[in-house]
Design a protein around this motif. Structure first.
Motif, mmCIF file in Angstrom:
data_model
loop_
_atom_site.group_PDB
_atom_site.id
_atom_site.type_symbol
_atom_site.label_atom_id
_atom_site.label_comp_id
_atom_site.label_asym_id
_atom_site.label_seq_id
_atom_site.Cartn_x
_atom_site.Cartn_y
_atom_site.Cartn_z
ATOM 1 N N SER A 28 -0.233 -1.824 12.802
ATOM 2 C CA SER A 28 0.692 -0.708 12.853
ATOM 3 C C SER A 28 1.165 -0.389 11.443
ATOM 4 C CB SER A 28 1.879 -1.075 13.738
ATOM 5 O OG SER A 28 2.952 -0.203 13.542
ATOM 6 N N MET A 29 1.284 0.897 11.148
ATOM 7 C CA MET A 29 1.757 1.282 9.828
ATOM 8 C C MET A 29 3.234 0.950 9.655
ATOM 9 S SD MET A 29 -0.796 2.153 8.170
ATOM 10 C CE MET A 29 -1.792 1.034 9.144
ATOM 11 N N VAL A 30 3.966 0.862 10.744
ATOM 12 C CA VAL A 30 5.365 0.432 10.675
ATOM 13 C C VAL A 30 5.413 -1.026 10.217
ATOM 14 C CG1 VAL A 30 7.461 0.034 12.010
ATOM 15 C CG2 VAL A 30 6.120 2.074 12.417
ATOM 16 N N GLN A 31 4.533 -1.865 10.793
ATOM 17 C CA GLN A 31 4.484 -3.266 10.390
ATOM 18 C C GLN A 31 4.033 -3.407 8.941
ATOM 19 O OE1 GLN A 31 5.532 -5.965 12.069
ATOM 20 N NE2 GLN A 31 5.101 -7.115 10.206
ATOM 21 N N LEU A 32 3.044 -2.611 8.541
ATOM 22 C CA LEU A 32 2.578 -2.656 7.158
ATOM 23 C C LEU A 32 3.679 -2.229 6.195
ATOM 24 C CD1 LEU A 32 0.192 -3.201 5.264
ATOM 25 C CD2 LEU A 32 -0.436 -0.802 5.526
ATOM 26 N N SER A 33 4.447 -1.225 6.579
ATOM 27 C CA SER A 33 5.551 -0.784 5.709
ATOM 28 C C SER A 33 6.603 -1.883 5.560
ATOM 29 C CB SER A 33 6.186 0.495 6.241
ATOM 30 O OG SER A 33 6.875 0.252 7.443
ATOM 31 N N ALA A 84 -1.861 -4.227 0.639
ATOM 32 C CA ALA A 84 -1.958 -3.365 1.818
ATOM 33 C C ALA A 84 -3.386 -3.291 2.338
ATOM 34 C CB ALA A 84 -1.444 -1.967 1.484
ATOM 35 N N MET A 85 -4.354 -3.209 1.409
ATOM 36 C CA MET A 85 -5.759 -3.177 1.829
ATOM 37 C C MET A 85 -6.153 -4.479 2.520
ATOM 38 S SD MET A 85 -7.932 -1.105 -1.010
ATOM 39 C CE MET A 85 -7.294 -1.844 -2.474
ATOM 40 N N CYS A 86 -5.740 -5.607 1.953
ATOM 41 C CA CYS A 86 -6.077 -6.898 2.560
ATOM 42 C C CYS A 86 -5.458 -7.039 3.941
ATOM 43 C CB CYS A 86 -5.605 -8.032 1.661
ATOM 44 S SG CYS A 86 -6.589 -8.230 0.196
ATOM 45 N N LEU A 87 -4.210 -6.662 4.063
ATOM 46 C CA LEU A 87 -3.548 -6.771 5.364
ATOM 47 C C LEU A 87 -4.190 -5.858 6.404
ATOM 48 C CD1 LEU A 87 0.182 -6.898 4.222
ATOM 49 C CD2 LEU A 87 -1.130 -8.744 5.281
ATOM 50 N N THR A 88 -4.547 -4.653 5.998
ATOM 51 C CA THR A 88 -5.141 -3.687 6.927
ATOM 52 C C THR A 88 -6.548 -4.107 7.339
ATOM 53 O OG1 THR A 88 -3.873 -1.928 5.887
ATOM 54 C CG2 THR A 88 -5.720 -1.258 7.247
ATOM 55 N N THR A 97 2.757 4.259 3.745
ATOM 56 C CA THR A 97 1.700 3.469 4.385
ATOM 57 C C THR A 97 0.790 4.341 5.235
ATOM 58 O OG1 THR A 97 3.180 2.890 6.209
ATOM 59 C CG2 THR A 97 2.999 1.330 4.377
ATOM 60 N N PHE A 98 1.336 5.387 5.830
ATOM 61 C CA PHE A 98 0.535 6.309 6.631
ATOM 62 C C PHE A 98 -0.505 7.010 5.756
ATOM 63 C CE2 PHE A 98 -0.217 10.447 8.640
ATOM 64 C CZ PHE A 98 -0.551 10.038 9.936
ATOM 65 N N VAL A 99 -0.077 7.515 4.602
ATOM 66 C CA VAL A 99 -0.992 8.188 3.678
ATOM 67 C C VAL A 99 -2.005 7.194 3.124
ATOM 68 C CG1 VAL A 99 -1.106 9.376 1.451
ATOM 69 C CG2 VAL A 99 0.636 10.016 3.110
ATOM 70 N N ASP A 152 7.036 -3.622 1.973
ATOM 71 C CA ASP A 152 8.361 -3.119 1.587
ATOM 72 C C ASP A 152 8.291 -1.728 0.961
ATOM 73 O OD1 ASP A 152 11.132 -3.250 1.393
ATOM 74 O OD2 ASP A 152 11.054 -4.043 -0.638
ATOM 75 N N CYS A 153 7.804 -0.769 1.768
ATOM 76 C CA CYS A 153 7.802 0.629 1.337
ATOM 77 C C CYS A 153 8.022 1.507 2.569
ATOM 78 C CB CYS A 153 6.507 0.984 0.615
ATOM 79 S SG CYS A 153 5.065 0.957 1.656
ATOM 80 N N GLN A 154 8.049 2.794 2.369
ATOM 81 C CA GLN A 154 8.326 3.713 3.467
ATOM 82 C C GLN A 154 7.125 3.872 4.392
ATOM 83 O OE1 GLN A 154 9.583 7.450 1.922
ATOM 84 N NE2 GLN A 154 11.456 6.646 1.032
ATOM 85 N N TYR A 155 7.404 4.262 5.629
ATOM 86 C CA TYR A 155 6.356 4.482 6.619
ATOM 87 C C TYR A 155 5.389 5.571 6.164
ATOM 88 C CZ TYR A 155 4.121 6.390 10.758
ATOM 89 O OH TYR A 155 3.200 6.869 11.639
#
Length: 99
Positions: A71-76, A59-63, A86-88, A80-83
């Protein structure tokens, strides 16, 4: 990398006591002075995590590598986890970068 001042030897974050036991079965350490267990993530932004470190690092690498932000929706979807997770996580990363 976690404790560079002691060449990687574990240091209890509460009392800064560097004499510790290594608990190999649980990937934790135990302070000889206070007899409390702690991990590598203690006193960091990932202290109360439930995700695996591999997922956190992904997640850190992608962000960080997203040129126009992500987008946190795309990251989720990508990890493969909840929105909400990823928001937190994004807020924790921004807090760490701001420090």
């Amino acid at each position: 990398m976690r404790w560079p001042e002691t060449d990687g030897e574990a240091v209890y974050p509460v009392c800064s006591h560097d004499e510790t036991y290594k608990i190999t079965t649980r990937r934790k350490f135990k302070c000889k002075n206070w007899h409390h267990q702690f991990s590598v993530a203690s006193s960091t932004i990932f202290a109360s995590r439930k995700m695996d470190f591999v997922d956190l690092l992904a997640a850190m690498c992608l962000t960080v590598n997203a040129s126009k932000g992500m987008s946190m929706v795309q990251l989720s979807r990508d990890i493969d986890c909840q929105y909400k997770t990823t928001f937190v996580l994004a807020h924790k990363l921004r807090e760490a970068i701001a420090r």
